[in-house]
Design a protein around this motif. Structure first.
Motif, PDB file in Angstrom:
ATOM      1  N   ALA A  17       0.838  -1.207   0.000  1.00  0.00           N
ATOM      2  CA  ALA A  17       0.000   0.000   0.000  1.00  0.00           C
ATOM      3  C   ALA A  17       0.871   1.255   0.000  1.00  0.00           C
ATOM      4  N   TYR A  18       1.936   1.233   0.796  1.00  0.00           N
ATOM      5  CA  TYR A  18       2.835   2.392   0.864  1.00  0.00           C
ATOM      6  C   TYR A  18       3.467   2.675  -0.494  1.00  0.00           C
ATOM      7  N   PHE A  19       4.001   1.645  -1.120  1.00  0.00           N
ATOM      8  CA  PHE A  19       4.677   1.845  -2.395  1.00  0.00           C
ATOM      9  C   PHE A  19       3.716   1.897  -3.574  1.00  0.00           C
ATOM     10  N   GLY A  20       2.462   1.573  -3.363  1.00  0.00           N
ATOM     11  CA  GLY A  20       1.464   1.663  -4.421  1.00  0.00           C
ATOM     12  C   GLY A  20       0.839   3.039  -4.532  1.00  0.00           C
ATOM     13  N   GLU A  21       1.249   3.943  -3.680  1.00  0.00           N
ATOM     14  CA  GLU A  21       0.706   5.304  -3.680  1.00  0.00           C
ATOM     15  C   GLU A  21       1.022   5.987  -5.009  1.00  0.00           C
ATOM     16  N   PRO A  22       0.014   6.573  -5.667  1.00  0.00           N
ATOM     17  CA  PRO A  22       0.276   7.283  -6.931  1.00  0.00           C
ATOM     18  C   PRO A  22       1.256   8.435  -6.722  1.00  0.00           C
ATOM     19  N   ALA A  23       1.997   8.761  -7.778  1.00  0.00           N
ATOM     20  CA  ALA A  23       3.024   9.804  -7.696  1.00  0.00           C
ATOM     21  C   ALA A  23       2.456  11.126  -7.187  1.00  0.00           C
ATOM     22  N   GLU A  24       1.289  11.515  -7.692  1.00  0.00           N
ATOM     23  CA  GLU A  24       0.712  12.796  -7.283  1.00  0.00           C
ATOM     24  C   GLU A  24       0.398  12.815  -5.790  1.00  0.00           C
ATOM     25  N   ARG A  26       1.759  14.405  -0.221  1.00  0.00           N
ATOM     26  CA  ARG A  26       2.008  13.947   1.152  1.00  0.00           C
ATOM     27  C   ARG A  26       3.400  14.354   1.618  1.00  0.00           C
ATOM     28  N   ARG A  27       4.407  14.089   0.795  1.00  0.00           N
ATOM     29  CA  ARG A  27       5.782  14.418   1.194  1.00  0.00           C
ATOM     30  C   ARG A  27       5.975  15.925   1.313  1.00  0.00           C
ATOM     31  N   HIS A  28       5.344  16.696   0.438  1.00  0.00           N
ATOM     32  CA  HIS A  28       5.457  18.152   0.532  1.00  0.00           C
ATOM     33  C   HIS A  28       4.933  18.611   1.889  1.00  0.00           C
ATOM     34  N   GLY A  29       3.771  18.114   2.279  1.00  0.00           N
ATOM     35  CA  GLY A  29       3.196  18.478   3.572  1.00  0.00           C
ATOM     36  C   GLY A  29       4.064  18.046   4.739  1.00  0.00           C
ATOM     37  N   GLU A  30       4.612  16.832   4.667  1.00  0.00           N
ATOM     38  CA  GLU A  30       5.479  16.340   5.738  1.00  0.00           C
ATOM     39  C   GLU A  30       6.729  17.205   5.873  1.00  0.00           C
ATOM     40  N   GLU A  49      14.081  23.641  -0.898  1.00  0.00           N
ATOM     41  CA  GLU A  49      14.688  22.411  -0.380  1.00  0.00           C
ATOM     42  C   GLU A  49      13.795  21.192  -0.659  1.00  0.00           C
ATOM     43  N   ILE A  50      12.484  21.421  -0.604  1.00  0.00           N
ATOM     44  CA  ILE A  50      11.516  20.327  -0.703  1.00  0.00           C
ATOM     45  C   ILE A  50      11.461  19.717  -2.101  1.00  0.00           C
ATOM     46  N   PHE A  51      11.310  20.542  -3.115  1.00  0.00           N
ATOM     47  CA  PHE A  51      11.054  19.991  -4.450  1.00  0.00           C
ATOM     48  C   PHE A  51      12.226  19.191  -5.013  1.00  0.00           C
ATOM     49  N   PRO A  52      13.476  19.622  -4.857  1.00  0.00           N
ATOM     50  CA  PRO A  52      14.572  18.750  -5.311  1.00  0.00           C
ATOM     51  C   PRO A  52      14.624  17.428  -4.534  1.00  0.00           C
ATOM     52  N   ARG A  53      14.307  17.488  -3.250  1.00  0.00           N
ATOM     53  CA  ARG A  53      14.313  16.269  -2.433  1.00  0.00           C
ATOM     54  C   ARG A  53      13.234  15.307  -2.894  1.00  0.00           C
ATOM     55  N   ILE A  54      12.024  15.820  -3.147  1.00  0.00           N
ATOM     56  CA  ILE A  54      10.934  14.964  -3.628  1.00  0.00           C
ATOM     57  C   ILE A  54      11.296  14.383  -4.990  1.00  0.00           C
ATOM     58  N   SER A  55      11.882  15.182  -5.845  1.00  0.00           N
ATOM     59  CA  SER A  55      12.298  14.702  -7.164  1.00  0.00           C
ATOM     60  C   SER A  55      13.246  13.519  -7.039  1.00  0.00           C
ATOM     61  N   ALA A  56      14.204  13.601  -6.141  1.00  0.00           N
ATOM     62  CA  ALA A  56      15.152  12.498  -5.923  1.00  0.00           C
ATOM     63  C   ALA A  56      14.451  11.280  -5.331  1.00  0.00           C
ATOM     64  N   SER A  94       9.603  17.762 -13.661  1.00  0.00           N
ATOM     65  CA  SER A  94      10.407  18.954 -13.405  1.00  0.00           C
ATOM     66  C   SER A  94       9.973  19.552 -12.069  1.00  0.00           C
ATOM     67  N   LEU A  95      10.795  20.465 -11.541  1.00  0.00           N
ATOM     68  CA  LEU A  95      10.419  21.129 -10.289  1.00  0.00           C
ATOM     69  C   LEU A  95       9.123  21.895 -10.474  1.00  0.00           C
ATOM     70  N   ARG A  96       8.933  22.481 -11.644  1.00  0.00           N
ATOM     71  CA  ARG A  96       7.689  23.207 -11.931  1.00  0.00           C
ATOM     72  C   ARG A  96       6.495  22.251 -11.895  1.00  0.00           C
ATOM     73  N   GLN A  97       6.633  21.061 -12.475  1.00  0.00           N
ATOM     74  CA  GLN A  97       5.532  20.085 -12.455  1.00  0.00           C
ATOM     75  C   GLN A  97       5.226  19.640 -11.023  1.00  0.00           C
ATOM     76  N   LEU A  98       6.257  19.485 -10.211  1.00  0.00           N
ATOM     77  CA  LEU A  98       6.043  19.128  -8.807  1.00  0.00           C
ATOM     78  C   LEU A  98       5.247  20.216  -8.100  1.00  0.00           C
ATOM     79  N   ARG A  99       5.614  21.467  -8.334  1.00  0.00           N
ATOM     80  CA  ARG A  99       4.887  22.587  -7.724  1.00  0.00           C
ATOM     81  C   ARG A  99       3.438  22.609  -8.171  1.00  0.00           C
ATOM     82  N   ARG A 100       3.195  22.314  -9.456  1.00  0.00           N
ATOM     83  CA  ARG A 100       1.826  22.337  -9.986  1.00  0.00           C
ATOM     84  C   ARG A 100       0.974  21.238  -9.358  1.00  0.00           C
TER      85      ARG A 100
END
Length: 91
Positions: free
Chosen positions: A35-42, A47-51, A61-68, A81-87
């Motif tokens: 269930a944890y790894f089945g979470e959709p990318a969006e 979730r990670r942004h909020g955490e 700091e957040i968006f490059p970390r999430i990208s990695a 891209s970082l822009r897509q993550l923000r969107r």
């Protein structure tokens, strides 16, 4: 009595042989991990942004970390891209 085989019976058997977990506990661990790894990318990005934001990290700091982190997900997410993550977070 059901004769249906659990789809991850081999993994559950391995866990019960190599850890102190019983069959029921091992099945729950497998279900939780899937269930944890089945979470959709969006959902993962939101979730990670909020955490990370709640821990005081800035978006710079957040968006490059999430990208990695996305590259290590069970099902490889598309490269965003970082822009897509923000969107995903802000719409």
């Amino acid at each position: 009595m059901s004769t249906a085989r659990h789809p991850f019976e081999d993994l559950i058997g391995h866990l019960t042989r190599t850890t102190p977990l019983g069959p029921g506990e091992a099945a729950r661990v497998v279900a939780d991990v899937l269930a944890y790894f089945g979470e959709p990318a969006e959902d993962f990005v939101r979730r990670r942004h909020g955490e990370l934001q709640s821990k005081g990290f800035t978006n710079d700091e957040i968006f490059p970390r999430i990208s990695a982190e996305l590259s290590g997900r069970r099902v490889a997410a598309p490269e965003l891209s970082l822009r897509q993550l923000r969107r995903i977070v802000y719409g």
